[in-house]
Design an enzyme around this catalytic site. Structure first.
Site, PDB file in Angstrom:
ATOM      1  N   SER A  62       0.789  -1.229   0.000  1.00 52.97           N
ATOM      2  CA  SER A  62       0.000   0.000   0.000  1.00 52.97           C
ATOM      3  C   SER A  62       0.821   1.281   0.000  1.00 52.97           C
ATOM      4  CB  SER A  62      -0.954  -0.002   1.194  1.00 52.97           C
ATOM      5  OG  SER A  62      -0.238  -0.120   2.392  1.00 52.97           O
TER       6      SER A  62
ATOM      7  N   HIS B  54      -5.713  -3.634  -1.923  1.00 47.39           N
ATOM      8  CA  HIS B  54      -5.498  -2.682  -3.023  1.00 47.39           C
ATOM      9  C   HIS B  54      -5.446  -3.369  -4.381  1.00 47.39           C
ATOM     10  CE1 HIS B  54      -4.692   0.820  -0.406  1.00 47.39           C
ATOM     11  NE2 HIS B  54      -4.215  -0.092   0.427  1.00 47.39           N
TER      12      HIS B  54
ATOM     13  N   LYS C  29     -12.131   0.319  -0.359  1.00 44.96           N
ATOM     14  CA  LYS C  29     -11.266   0.923  -1.376  1.00 44.96           C
ATOM     15  C   LYS C  29     -11.969   0.845  -2.735  1.00 44.96           C
ATOM     16  CE  LYS C  29      -7.399  -0.030   1.665  1.00 44.96           C
ATOM     17  NZ  LYS C  29      -7.837   0.955   2.643  1.00 44.96           N
TER      18      LYS C  29
HETATM   19  C1  PLP Z   1      -3.205  -3.467   2.923  1.00 46.20           C
HETATM   20  C2  PLP Z   1      -4.347  -3.047   3.786  1.00 46.20           C
HETATM   21  N1  PLP Z   1      -5.007  -3.976   4.505  1.00 46.20           N
HETATM   22  C3  PLP Z   1      -6.044  -3.646   5.290  1.00 46.20           C
HETATM   23  C4  PLP Z   1      -6.476  -2.342   5.404  1.00 46.20           C
HETATM   24  C5  PLP Z   1      -7.636  -2.014   6.312  1.00 46.20           C
HETATM   25  O1  PLP Z   1      -8.751  -1.776   5.535  1.00 46.20           O
HETATM   26  P1  PLP Z   1      -9.912  -0.761   5.971  1.00 46.20           P
HETATM   27  O2  PLP Z   1      -9.398   0.624   5.758  1.00 46.20           O
HETATM   28  O3  PLP Z   1     -11.012  -1.113   5.047  1.00 46.20           O
HETATM   29  O4  PLP Z   1     -10.220  -1.014   7.398  1.00 46.20           O
HETATM   30  C6  PLP Z   1      -5.820  -1.349   4.677  1.00 46.20           C
HETATM   31  C7  PLP Z   1      -6.257   0.062   4.802  1.00 46.20           C
HETATM   32  O5  PLP Z   1      -5.634   1.000   4.471  1.00 46.20           O
HETATM   33  C8  PLP Z   1      -4.735  -1.703   3.840  1.00 46.20           C
HETATM   34  O6  PLP Z   1      -4.067  -0.780   3.122  1.00 46.20           O
END
Ligand code: PLP
Length: 418
Positions: A207, A235, A266
């Site tokens: 990310s 992502h 997302k």
């Molecule tokens: C790689 C990754 N996993 C999990 C999450 C958590 O997701 P959420 O924002 O929907 O709680 C994020 C959030 O930025 C993320 O980038």
């Protein structure tokens, strides 16, 4: 501290020696209150005054003025959060079910649209079953805490998301980190955990860097050492693979992934998270994943909207095609400007500035004043030598918006016109 205030970061205030747990460390307030630090933080918690579209309005924390900006910071990669059909479906669900689900899924919170959404996500991901959570973070924490125990091992890429680390910590499993995408390092860790119950976790698209895991090789090593595999496709879902099922589809290895994680916040444009796996794993998780069985079920309006978002994103590839066209256009432009995009292979594009945090903040201010909303990403979220901006490309970007984006980036970052 006042002489070298900018040498400190959030990484320095984690441990707290104040006499009361209700007081932060004494120098934290001094640090936070310093004008230079305040200015740095003013880029965060920026209020949006409209939906997170590419073109939206903010009340700028820089000067309190309202501005229309090109927003390359939201995760609304496919524009589904504001798609008219999604909004209508959410309104219909709101009318029918009300605002909240009013109960944890196990007791009274399960609605028919939750069951339908979970079934459709499992079918989409080609897994037997799926568990829905109210947040992506909760899905990661809950699944890992629900599966692993003290004495187990978790082997994760060093760039893995905090929610996976938190799940591991809560589970009591021992956590080992391998060097980013290094198969030698992964193998070294798996040698250490040989014969122990081990879960290997990686991301589909990293990310902060936008690069992909070496998934086929990672799964080969999991097979060789008898480790389970967990892929966080936050992502990558709806973007990668011929049908948008994610990087596992992209690499042709879907049937080899043990648990596939996705977030609904997302590309789906809503909020929530889900994990897909075998029926026995999902049944087991229902007993032990606290963010599922001790937390209210997702909002019906959001679930209704998400069902429509899934339908739209999978009925053809038009949104995905537009996204990749935009990614190519922007990357070509950034390449021409000679900017460092790291190893990005996706719609997440870092522009790496380097170690100078003050410069990063000055650039952020100058771009925002010109109408481009790009969030600075500072240490400790990224290494101190690789502070950066991170572009989240959207399928909704127009040619004119991309040209304007490149103009502003060229003026501010390349020509130094602050
Ligand atoms: C790689 C990754 N996993 C999990 C999450 C958590 O997701 P959420 O924002 O929907 O709680 C994020 C959030 O930025 C993320 O980038």
């Amino acid at each position: 501290m006042s002489d070298n205030i900018l040498n400190f970061s959030l990484a320095d205030f984690f441990f707290n020696d104040s006499p009361s747990v209700l007081n932060p460390p004494s120098d934290f307030e001094e640090w936070m209150g310093h004008p230079a630090v305040q200015r740095g933080f003013s880029f965060y918690e920026q209020e949006l005054l409209e939906a997170p579209r590419v073109s939206t309005r903010i009340r700028s924390n820089l000067d309190g003025k309202e501005r229309r900006i090109i927003n390359l910071t939201s995760y609304n990669y496919l524009g589904l959060s504001t798609h008219p059909e999604v909004i209508q479906a959410a309104k219909d669900a709101l009318d029918k079910y009300g605002l909240g689900s009013s109960g944890a899924p196990l007791l009274s919170g399960t609605l028919d649209i939750h069951v339908e959404l979970a079934q459709k996500l499992a079918e989409f991901k080609k897994k037997e079953d799926c568990l829905l959570f109210s947040s992506g973070l909760g899905a990661n924490v809950g699944t890992i805490q629900g599966l692993l125990r003290k004495g187990d091992y978790m082997v994760v890429d060093e760039k893995i998301h905090k929610s996976i680390i938190d799940g591991g910590t809560l589970s009591g499993a021992k956590m080992l980190f391998f060097d980013h995408n290094s198969m030698d390092s992964l193998q070294m860790m798996l040698e250490k955990t040989k014969g122990k119950r081990t879960l290997v976790a990686v991301e589909g698209v990293y990310s902060m860097d936008g690069d992909l895991p070496r998934l086929p090789e990672i799964l080969d090593l999991c097979d060789e050492y008898g480790a389970g595999s967990y892929v966080d496709e936050a992502h990558s879902t709806l973007m990668f693979g011929a049908n948008g099922r994610g990087v596992a589809e992209h690499f042709g290895v879907e049937d080899r992934v043990g648990i596939s994680f996705g977030t609904l916040s997302k590309s789906f444009g809503g909020v929530g998270g889900f994990v897909c796996g075998s029926k026995p794993i999902i049944r087991y998780l229902k007993g032990y994943a606290s963010p599922w069985n001790f937390s209210c079920a997702p909002s019906p309006a959001v679930s209704g909207g998400l069902l429509k978002a899934l339908e739209i994103a999978t009925r053809d590839s038009s949104l995905r095609d537009k996204l990749w066209k935009n990614v190519t256009y922007l990357k070509n432009g950034l390449n021409r400007l000679g900017l460092d995009m790291g190893e990005s292979e996706s719609q997440v594009i870092p522009i790496i500035i380097g170690a100078d945090g003050a410069k990063l903040m000055r650039f952020a201010a100058a771009m925002q004043t010109r109408g481009l909303f790009l969030q600075p990403v500072d240490f400790p979220a990224v290494p101190a030598h690789a502070r950066r901006f991170r572009i989240s490309v959207s399928s909704q970007l127009t040619q004119a918006e991309m040209d304007e984006t490149l103009n502003i980036i060229e003026d501010v970052i390349v020509k130094g016109k602050e």
